[in-house]
Design a protein around this motif. Structure first.
Motif, PDB file in Angstrom:
ATOM      1  N   ASP A 170     -14.429   2.267 -12.458  1.00  0.00           N
ATOM      2  CA  ASP A 170     -14.859   3.240 -12.050  1.00  0.00           C
ATOM      3  C   ASP A 170     -13.273   3.749 -13.754  1.00  0.00           C
ATOM      4  O   ASP A 170     -13.833   5.055 -13.539  1.00  0.00           O
ATOM      5  N   LEU A 200       0.731  -7.049 -15.759  1.00  0.00           N
ATOM      6  CA  LEU A 200       0.191  -5.721 -14.966  1.00  0.00           C
ATOM      7  C   LEU A 200       1.007  -4.765 -15.521  1.00  0.00           C
ATOM      8  O   LEU A 200      -0.042  -3.345 -14.961  1.00  0.00           O
ATOM      9  N   ARG A 209      -7.783   3.349   3.635  1.00  0.00           N
ATOM     10  CA  ARG A 209      -9.038   3.870   2.721  1.00  0.00           C
ATOM     11  C   ARG A 209      -9.237   4.667   4.195  1.00  0.00           C
ATOM     12  O   ARG A 209      -9.483   6.321   4.499  1.00  0.00           O
ATOM     13  N   ARG A 265       2.197   6.143  -7.636  1.00  0.00           N
ATOM     14  CA  ARG A 265       1.258   6.257  -8.078  1.00  0.00           C
ATOM     15  C   ARG A 265       1.130   4.850  -9.499  1.00  0.00           C
ATOM     16  O   ARG A 265       0.943   4.943 -10.772  1.00  0.00           O
ATOM     17  N   THR A 266       0.911   4.147  -9.065  1.00  0.00           N
ATOM     18  CA  THR A 266       0.698   2.849  -9.816  1.00  0.00           C
ATOM     19  C   THR A 266      -0.814   1.726  -8.632  1.00  0.00           C
ATOM     20  O   THR A 266      -0.436   1.800  -8.067  1.00  0.00           O
ATOM     21  N   PRO A 267      -1.333   1.801  -9.647  1.00  0.00           N
ATOM     22  CA  PRO A 267      -2.335   0.682  -8.674  1.00  0.00           C
ATOM     23  C   PRO A 267      -2.268  -0.773  -7.816  1.00  0.00           C
ATOM     24  O   PRO A 267      -0.768  -1.578  -8.130  1.00  0.00           O
ATOM     25  N   VAL A 268      -2.786  -0.928  -6.709  1.00  0.00           N
ATOM     26  CA  VAL A 268      -1.730  -1.191  -5.762  1.00  0.00           C
ATOM     27  C   VAL A 268      -1.828  -2.622  -5.652  1.00  0.00           C
ATOM     28  O   VAL A 268      -1.138  -3.334  -5.168  1.00  0.00           O
ATOM     29  N   THR A 269      -2.504  -3.874  -7.075  1.00  0.00           N
ATOM     30  CA  THR A 269      -2.382  -4.972  -7.011  1.00  0.00           C
ATOM     31  C   THR A 269      -1.314  -5.078  -7.775  1.00  0.00           C
ATOM     32  O   THR A 269      -0.433  -5.954  -7.390  1.00  0.00           O
ATOM     33  N   VAL A 270      -0.706  -4.103  -8.208  1.00  0.00           N
ATOM     34  CA  VAL A 270       0.893  -4.202  -8.492  1.00  0.00           C
ATOM     35  C   VAL A 270       2.320  -4.653  -7.874  1.00  0.00           C
ATOM     36  O   VAL A 270       2.883  -5.413  -7.830  1.00  0.00           O
ATOM     37  N   ARG A 306     -14.972   7.260 -15.229  1.00  0.00           N
ATOM     38  CA  ARG A 306     -14.390   8.819 -15.602  1.00  0.00           C
ATOM     39  C   ARG A 306     -14.594   9.459 -17.104  1.00  0.00           C
ATOM     40  O   ARG A 306     -14.108  10.471 -17.418  1.00  0.00           O
ATOM     41  N   GLU A 326      -9.396  -5.308 -11.729  1.00  0.00           N
ATOM     42  CA  GLU A 326      -9.980  -5.689 -11.190  1.00  0.00           C
ATOM     43  C   GLU A 326     -11.108  -5.290 -11.736  1.00  0.00           C
ATOM     44  O   GLU A 326     -10.816  -3.902 -11.930  1.00  0.00           O
ATOM     45  N   ASN A 364      -4.250   3.133 -17.198  1.00  0.00           N
ATOM     46  CA  ASN A 364      -4.104   3.605 -15.961  1.00  0.00           C
ATOM     47  C   ASN A 364      -3.608   5.327 -15.655  1.00  0.00           C
ATOM     48  O   ASN A 364      -4.368   5.784 -15.519  1.00  0.00           O
ATOM     49  N   ALA A 395     -11.796   7.812  -4.919  1.00  0.00           N
ATOM     50  CA  ALA A 395     -11.726   7.290  -6.356  1.00  0.00           C
ATOM     51  C   ALA A 395     -11.162   5.821  -6.644  1.00  0.00           C
ATOM     52  O   ALA A 395      -9.528   5.963  -5.097  1.00  0.00           O
ATOM     53  N   TYR A 396     -10.982   5.178  -7.149  1.00  0.00           N
ATOM     54  CA  TYR A 396      -9.852   3.601  -6.540  1.00  0.00           C
ATOM     55  C   TYR A 396      -9.065   3.583  -7.664  1.00  0.00           C
ATOM     56  O   TYR A 396      -7.860   3.045  -6.617  1.00  0.00           O
ATOM     57  N   VAL A 397      -9.353   4.157  -8.305  1.00  0.00           N
ATOM     58  CA  VAL A 397      -8.095   4.332  -9.529  1.00  0.00           C
ATOM     59  C   VAL A 397      -7.104   5.950  -9.569  1.00  0.00           C
ATOM     60  O   VAL A 397      -7.565   7.009  -8.614  1.00  0.00           O
ATOM     61  N   ASP A 398      -6.071   5.400  -8.662  1.00  0.00           N
ATOM     62  CA  ASP A 398      -5.471   6.649  -8.185  1.00  0.00           C
ATOM     63  C   ASP A 398      -5.397   7.457  -9.147  1.00  0.00           C
ATOM     64  O   ASP A 398      -4.666   7.831 -10.596  1.00  0.00           O
ATOM     65  N   CYS A 399      -5.869   8.848  -8.494  1.00  0.00           N
ATOM     66  CA  CYS A 399      -5.643   9.851 -10.220  1.00  0.00           C
ATOM     67  C   CYS A 399      -5.714  10.799  -9.323  1.00  0.00           C
ATOM     68  O   CYS A 399      -5.900  12.010  -9.406  1.00  0.00           O
ATOM     69  N   PHE A 418      -9.691  -7.535  -3.357  1.00  0.00           N
ATOM     70  CA  PHE A 418     -10.234  -6.041  -3.511  1.00  0.00           C
ATOM     71  C   PHE A 418     -11.553  -5.918  -4.111  1.00  0.00           C
ATOM     72  O   PHE A 418     -12.200  -4.854  -4.267  1.00  0.00           O
ATOM     73  N   GLY A 463     -14.658  12.570  -2.580  1.00  0.00           N
ATOM     74  CA  GLY A 463     -15.203  12.410  -4.055  1.00  0.00           C
ATOM     75  C   GLY A 463     -13.810  11.305  -3.779  1.00  0.00           C
ATOM     76  O   GLY A 463     -13.709  10.860  -5.523  1.00  0.00           O
ATOM     77  N   TYR A 477     -13.624  -3.495  -9.660  1.00  0.00           N
ATOM     78  CA  TYR A 477     -14.540  -2.082  -9.655  1.00  0.00           C
ATOM     79  C   TYR A 477     -13.001  -1.078 -10.491  1.00  0.00           C
ATOM     80  O   TYR A 477     -13.787   0.128 -10.698  1.00  0.00           O
ATOM     81  N   ARG A 478     -12.105  -1.247 -11.030  1.00  0.00           N
ATOM     82  CA  ARG A 478     -11.147  -0.289 -11.566  1.00  0.00           C
ATOM     83  C   ARG A 478     -11.653  -0.202 -12.652  1.00  0.00           C
ATOM     84  O   ARG A 478     -11.540   0.756 -13.315  1.00  0.00           O
ATOM     85  N   ARG A 530      -5.610   8.348 -16.502  1.00  0.00           N
ATOM     86  CA  ARG A 530      -5.843   9.960 -15.287  1.00  0.00           C
ATOM     87  C   ARG A 530      -5.240  11.380 -16.049  1.00  0.00           C
ATOM     88  O   ARG A 530      -5.771  11.580 -15.651  1.00  0.00           O
ATOM     89  N   GLN A 573       0.456  -1.466  -0.275  1.00  0.00           N
ATOM     90  CA  GLN A 573      -0.357   0.296   0.122  1.00  0.00           C
ATOM     91  C   GLN A 573       0.946   1.244  -0.075  1.00  0.00           C
ATOM     92  O   GLN A 573       0.503   2.169  -0.453  1.00  0.00           O
ATOM     93  N   ASP A 578      -0.866  -0.461 -15.581  1.00  0.00           N
ATOM     94  CA  ASP A 578      -0.087   0.275 -14.821  1.00  0.00           C
ATOM     95  C   ASP A 578      -0.494   1.837 -16.201  1.00  0.00           C
ATOM     96  O   ASP A 578      -0.710   2.357 -15.789  1.00  0.00           O
TER      97      ASP A 578
END
Lengths: 147, 248
Positions: free
Chosen positions: B29, B77, A133, A73-78, B33, B23, B84, A142-146, B213, A140, B25-26, B88, A66, B81
């Motif tokens: 989302d 992955l 979290r 700045r990358t998705p946490v699953t990475v 957006r 995932e 994403n 978001a789950y996507v890192d914005c 997740f 607002g 939800y990603r 963004r 995390q 990335d």
């Protein structure tokens, strides 16, 4: 024990190539996995129950994941997927089949162990993600890192 | 704004994300957006593990709706990335829509390279043999079985054999080879570490993580689907070991 930790680092790094992890994150992913496995080994030598040890070391791995995901700045699953990899109960799956083939009556014991380990990995990810979290809640969110 | 192009961009991005193991939800989302950039009255997405529906509607335009079915799922992955990052930058106005569409289409055309997979699987299995307390000779045998696993998985993927049977066959081949080798050369060590290490590339670690997740973010439909995926994969691996050890 050092050989085992080095092995887990190498295994996670090599697995990152299978998952096509972005090159710049591979080293950190390997460290995350090795940290989780090192803590597991330490707890195991202290005679802790395998389930509890999996939970605590899973927490460490997903904590690292995390933090790194927010920092880089990358998705946490990475980082979570490679991080928990050494903890995934592949050994349990083997022991279930092995004891069925031997018919020594331990299959249900190993099945419980495997399910507990898988559940503990899930719980550790849930706990850490929930904490993060809670602490880093934004309007607002978001789950996507914005950012 | 070109709504058709916006929808195409979002749909292609969503398709790629689902196919490469993001995932649910990603995906939802990200697509939401992107579609919200249109500022139309209705911009809705509904994503499941096996496909999605996206729609754009407003009194001023004819409504646009796209349904996509996803059949192949792997894990990449790097792709997630990059998508994403593209989404963004598009959402913050860093990137023009046309440029975003071009980048997304380029990602779609990129071929899957098997070399990295074939080379790194033996390293993974050898290293996992050490991780689970194996000795160096055992690690060497694991590298051999890992090579067999990788070749088997690659062949099954090429021949478009179902994922279940691909996993089962790979696990069976690897454990058969391991058991056979230890029967011929009994002095090498114990079978346990080798078999455990050679099934590690097949275990459902990705499915477990994504199930957690998705469930956690309220997408129970995909969460349970992925949990089932994890169980089915685990069952395939277990059956493969059983067949492999039982035969030899």
């Amino acid at each position: 024990m050092l050989l085992e930790i080095a092995g887990s680092f190498l295994a996670v790094v090599a697995f990152c190539f299978i998952l096509n992890t972005p090159r710049r994150h591979i080293l950190f992913a390997g460290l995350t996995g090795a940290a989780g496995w090192a803590l597991y080994l330490v707890l195991e030598t202290r005679d802790m129950d395998a389930g509890a040890a999996t939970f605590i070391s899973g927490c460490l791995a997903s904590l690292c994941a995390q933090l790194l995901a927010r920092f880089l700045r990358t998705p946490v699953t990475v980082f979570v997927i490679p991080g928990i990899l050494p903890l995934v109960p592949g050994a349990g799956m083997y022991h279930i089949v092995d004891s069925i083939l031997r018919s020594d009556g331990l299959a249900s014991y190993y099945a419980t162990q495997t399910l507990v380990a898988a559940g503990m990995i899930a719980m550790s990810i849930i706990v850490m993600d929930g904490l993060f979290r809670l602490l880093f809640k934004k309007k607002g969110e978001a789950y996507v890192d914005c950012r | 704004m070109n709504y058709k192009l916006l929808l195409d961009t979002a749909v292609t991005a969503g398709e790629l994300m689902l196919e490469n193991g993001a995932e649910t939800y990603r995906v939802e989302d990200t697509m939401h957006r992107m579609l919200s950039l249109s500022r139309l009255q209705t911009a809705e997405v509904f994503v499941t593990m096996t496909g999605f529906v996206a729609t754009l509607d407003d009194p001023s335009i004819h409504s646009l709706t796209v349904v996509r079915r996803i059949t192949d799922r792997g894990t990449n992955l790097d792709m997630i990335d990059q998508l994403n990052t593209i989404s963004r930058r598009l959402c913050t106005g860093d990137l023009e829509l046309k440029e975003a569409f071009r980048q997304v289409s380029e990602l779609k055309k990129r071929p899957w390279k098997p070399q990295a997979f074939l080379v790194s699987t033996p390293v993974v299995t050898a290293a996992f043999a050490l991780t689970y307390g194996g000795t160096l000779p055992e690690a060497f045998v694991s590298a051999l079985t890992g090579l067999v696993t990788a070749a088997c998985l690659y062949a099954c993927r090429r021949l478009r054999i179902q994922a279940f049977f691909g996993t089962l066959l790979s696990a069976a081949a690897a454990s058969m080879l391991a058991a056979g080798l230890f029967r011929v050369f009994p002095g090498f060590g114990s079978l346990d570490a080798v078999v455990i290490a050679s099934i590690m590339p097949l275990v459902p670690g990705v499915a477990i993580t994504n199930a957690v997740f998705d469930t956690l973010h309220g997408d129970y439909l995909s969460g349970t689907a992925r949990m089932l995926e994890a169980f089915v994969t685990a069952a395939a691996v277990a059956m493969g070991i059983g067949i492999g050890l039982g035969v030899s």
